[in-house]
Design an enzyme around this catalytic site. Structure first.
Site: not given
Length: 274
Positions: A95, A189, A191
């Site tokens: 991002c 994202h 993660e």
């Protein structure tokens, strides 16, 4: 044991309010790659040192700050990215980290004309190059992933390869290798768990608070097919191993290069005017 330096994209004040970009990486690495050691550094607290950069791979996280990476307030992150590129170590950007990498490499970033993309980045399609790239080896041709962003990469840096995009944000992932720099980056994202995304929407001062109505579905979608469907995904796609596919591929790259002592010895880049 590979050592990953995680560059926090939020100021210490924002982290103290519950918005830490680094924490999601720490948790995902601990769950899926417990052999990986992690260290967090925050350029908004202190400039990176040579000792900080003595890692096998470097992560740049997302950010909940109100400014863009092109604004003067982001100067500490620019310096961190320039140092990371000069180290020659593989870099991951999520991002805000992707925006920063794109700008430093000569691309263009802007506020997304389609507005915020929050929840699941739906119907992302791999490009031909993406289908052949190790970054996307475990992704199907069409997929979704957790996302929360205002800005987007509007123009890829010279030499970057587009990996995936969707109707809302045509540049959702890219890879770049050249001039001594290796970067894999995603707008979304991998993660971030859906519960972690819900925390981002409800944290004090969040710029994404208008989407807090998604929180009920986000907190249970990993085990609730109906909630997942409302978000545009499935529980299976949100399990950590599937959700973090690109990030795990990047860790494999880091591990392989560390094993042979390979880094790219990048030249120091001059800061772009911003």
């Amino acid at each position: 044991m590979p050592h990953i330096l995680i560059i926090e994209g939020n100021t210490p004040a924002t982290v103290a309010r519950g918005l830490s970009g680094a924490q999601a990486f720490v948790e995902t690495f601990a769950a899926l790659a417990p052999h990986v050691a992690t260290t967090i550094a925050n350029p908004y607290a202190a400039p990176l040192t040579a000792e900080d950069l003595d890692a096998d791979g470097i992560v740049f996280t997302g950010s909940g700050e109100p400014w863009a990476v092109s604004d003067p307030e982001a100067t500490p992150l620019w310096a961190a990215m320039e140092g990371a590129m000069a180290s020659g170590k593989p870099i991951w950007g999520s991002c805000n980290g992707m925006h920063l990498a794109a700008l430093v490499l000569g691309g263009m970033v802007r506020e997304n004309p389609n507005g915020l993309e929050v929840g699941i980045a739906r119907d992302m399609a791999l490009t031909v190059e993406g289908r052949a790239h190790p970054m996307m080896a475990q992704r199907p041709a069409l997929f979704g992933a957790p996302c929360v962003h205002r800005d987007e990469v509007a123009e890829l840096p010279p030499g970057a390869i587009l990996m995936a995009g969707n109707a809302h944000t045509p540049i959702q992932a890219f890879a770049f290798e050249g001039d001594g720099t290796c970067i894999w980056a995603t707008q979304y994202h991998p993660e971030l768990s859906l519960a972690g995304l819900a925390d981002y929407l409800t944290a004090s001062g969040s710029i994404f608070a208008d989407h807090a109505g998604l929180v009920t579905d986000l907190t249970c979608a990993a085990g609730d097919s109906l909630a997942a469907a409302r978000l545009g995904t499935t529980p299976e796609a949100m399990q950590p191993q599937a959700r973090a596919a690109e990030l795990l591929a990047w860790l494999q790259l880091v591990t392989e290069r560390a094993a042979v002592g390979l880094h790219l010895a990048a030249p120091v880049r001059s800061r772009l005017t911003h």
